[in-house]
Motif scaffolding. Structure first.
Motif, mmCIF file in Angstrom:
data_model
loop_
_atom_site.group_PDB
_atom_site.id
_atom_site.type_symbol
_atom_site.label_atom_id
_atom_site.label_comp_id
_atom_site.label_asym_id
_atom_site.label_seq_id
_atom_site.Cartn_x
_atom_site.Cartn_y
_atom_site.Cartn_z
ATOM 1 N N UNK A 1 -1.559 14.256 3.948
ATOM 2 C CA UNK A 1 -1.356 12.742 5.058
ATOM 3 C C UNK A 1 -0.780 12.998 5.880
ATOM 4 N N UNK A 2 -1.370 12.593 6.838
ATOM 5 C CA UNK A 2 -0.636 12.467 8.236
ATOM 6 C C UNK A 2 -0.108 11.231 8.286
ATOM 7 N N UNK A 3 1.274 11.390 8.110
ATOM 8 C CA UNK A 3 1.651 9.696 8.945
ATOM 9 C C UNK A 3 1.393 8.965 10.052
ATOM 10 N N UNK A 4 1.274 10.401 11.554
ATOM 11 C CA UNK A 4 1.463 9.536 12.429
ATOM 12 C C UNK A 4 0.032 9.029 12.884
ATOM 13 N N UNK A 5 -1.246 9.839 12.341
ATOM 14 C CA UNK A 5 -1.856 9.048 12.284
ATOM 15 C C UNK A 5 -2.629 7.358 11.511
ATOM 16 N N UNK A 6 -1.634 7.813 11.236
ATOM 17 C CA UNK A 6 -1.806 6.041 10.281
ATOM 18 C C UNK A 6 -0.594 5.446 10.486
ATOM 19 N N UNK B 1 0.547 -1.534 -0.008
ATOM 20 C CA UNK B 1 0.260 0.239 0.218
ATOM 21 C C UNK B 1 1.240 1.546 -0.563
ATOM 22 N N UNK B 2 0.683 2.025 -0.657
ATOM 23 C CA UNK B 2 1.286 3.498 -1.180
ATOM 24 C C UNK B 2 0.501 4.239 -1.022
ATOM 25 N N UNK B 3 0.641 5.124 0.061
ATOM 26 C CA UNK B 3 0.149 6.479 0.332
ATOM 27 C C UNK B 3 1.049 7.767 0.604
ATOM 28 N N UNK C 1 -3.381 4.904 -2.900
ATOM 29 C CA UNK C 1 -4.424 6.132 -2.433
ATOM 30 C C UNK C 1 -3.923 7.916 -2.279
ATOM 31 N N UNK C 2 -4.343 8.588 -2.056
ATOM 32 C CA UNK C 2 -3.609 10.125 -2.607
ATOM 33 C C UNK C 2 -4.152 10.946 -0.930
ATOM 34 N N UNK C 3 -4.597 9.905 0.193
ATOM 35 C CA UNK C 3 -5.184 10.298 1.269
ATOM 36 C C UNK C 3 -5.349 10.430 2.724
ATOM 37 N N UNK C 4 -5.396 10.940 4.163
ATOM 38 C CA UNK C 4 -5.031 9.849 4.734
ATOM 39 C C UNK C 4 -6.429 9.409 5.103
ATOM 40 N N UNK C 5 -7.623 9.327 4.619
ATOM 41 C CA UNK C 5 -8.587 8.650 5.091
ATOM 42 C C UNK C 5 -9.013 7.902 4.093
ATOM 43 N N UNK C 6 -8.566 7.768 2.656
ATOM 44 C CA UNK C 6 -9.074 6.626 2.348
ATOM 45 C C UNK C 6 -7.638 5.591 2.556
ATOM 46 N N UNK C 7 -5.953 5.564 3.185
ATOM 47 C CA UNK C 7 -5.401 4.826 4.275
ATOM 48 C C UNK C 7 -5.936 4.344 4.942
ATOM 49 N N UNK C 8 -6.421 4.975 5.906
ATOM 50 C CA UNK C 8 -6.942 3.904 7.213
ATOM 51 C C UNK C 8 -8.033 3.369 6.941
ATOM 52 N N UNK D 1 0.036 -5.562 3.261
ATOM 53 C CA UNK D 1 1.546 -6.404 3.699
ATOM 54 C C UNK D 1 2.865 -5.787 3.775
ATOM 55 N N UNK D 2 2.714 -4.854 2.977
ATOM 56 C CA UNK D 2 4.250 -3.373 3.221
ATOM 57 C C UNK D 2 3.507 -2.411 2.996
ATOM 58 N N UNK D 3 4.326 -1.513 3.690
ATOM 59 C CA UNK D 3 3.062 0.114 3.172
ATOM 60 C C UNK D 3 3.938 1.347 3.728
ATOM 61 N N UNK D 4 4.493 2.332 2.221
ATOM 62 C CA UNK D 4 5.203 2.788 2.103
ATOM 63 C C UNK D 4 4.177 4.416 2.371
ATOM 64 N N UNK D 5 4.660 4.987 3.109
ATOM 65 C CA UNK D 5 3.619 6.528 3.119
ATOM 66 C C UNK D 5 4.440 7.997 3.271
ATOM 67 N N UNK D 6 4.601 8.393 2.508
ATOM 68 C CA UNK D 6 4.929 10.131 2.818
ATOM 69 C C UNK D 6 4.985 10.803 3.183
#
Length: 135
Positions: A74-79, A10-12, A44-51, A61-66
């Motif tokens: 994108x709120x990395x800490x929230x994710x 999952x790439x955010x 996905x392009x935002x925190x809501x969709x990532x959550x 299985x793996x997450x890459x987050x900006x």
């Protein structure tokens, strides 16, 4: 059935900001993950969709987050907090724009974060191989 056919990366990534960490090499990195390493990738392009993806899709299985904060899309800490809250133990890589962001990211380098990637310095192939190693 192969593990890589069931699970995904999952790439955010924010697609609109000029200073986006993925602005130069994001497409090439995704291409390498999909074409060269044969991994399933969702973007996905935002925190809501990532959550939503993290909460409802057991194939992550793996997450890459900006890197982003509460003021960006994108709120990395929230994710990361949500992943910890629901017990998702997938490797997480924070993608940063430049070295100026590293001190803040280092604060998060605990067992929830596997590492950080410098999108403007690391080549797409290096990033794809690095992620594939943890996948």
């Amino acid at each position: 059935m192969l593990f890589r056919n069931i699970y995904k990366v999952l790439i955010i990534a924010d697609s609109t900001e000029d200073r986006s960490p993925m602005r130069l090499h994001g497409e090439a990195m995704i291409r390498h993950l999909r074409d060269e390493h044969n991994l399933n990738v969702d973007l996905v392009h935002n925190t809501r969709d990532a959550l939503t993806e993290i909460e409802r899709d057991a194939s992550v299985a793996t997450v890459l987050v900006e890197w982003g904060d509460g003021d960006s899309t994108i709120d990395t800490r929230k994710i990361i907090a949500k992943m910890k809250d629901i017990g998702l133990e997938a490797p997480v890589f924070v993608v940063v724009f430049n070295r100026d962001d590293i001190p803040e990211v280092r604060e998060l380098l605990t067992e929830e974060i596997s590492g950080f990637l410098l999108a403007d310095e690391d080549t797409p192939d290096f990033i794809a191989r690095f992620v594939n190693r943890y996948y």
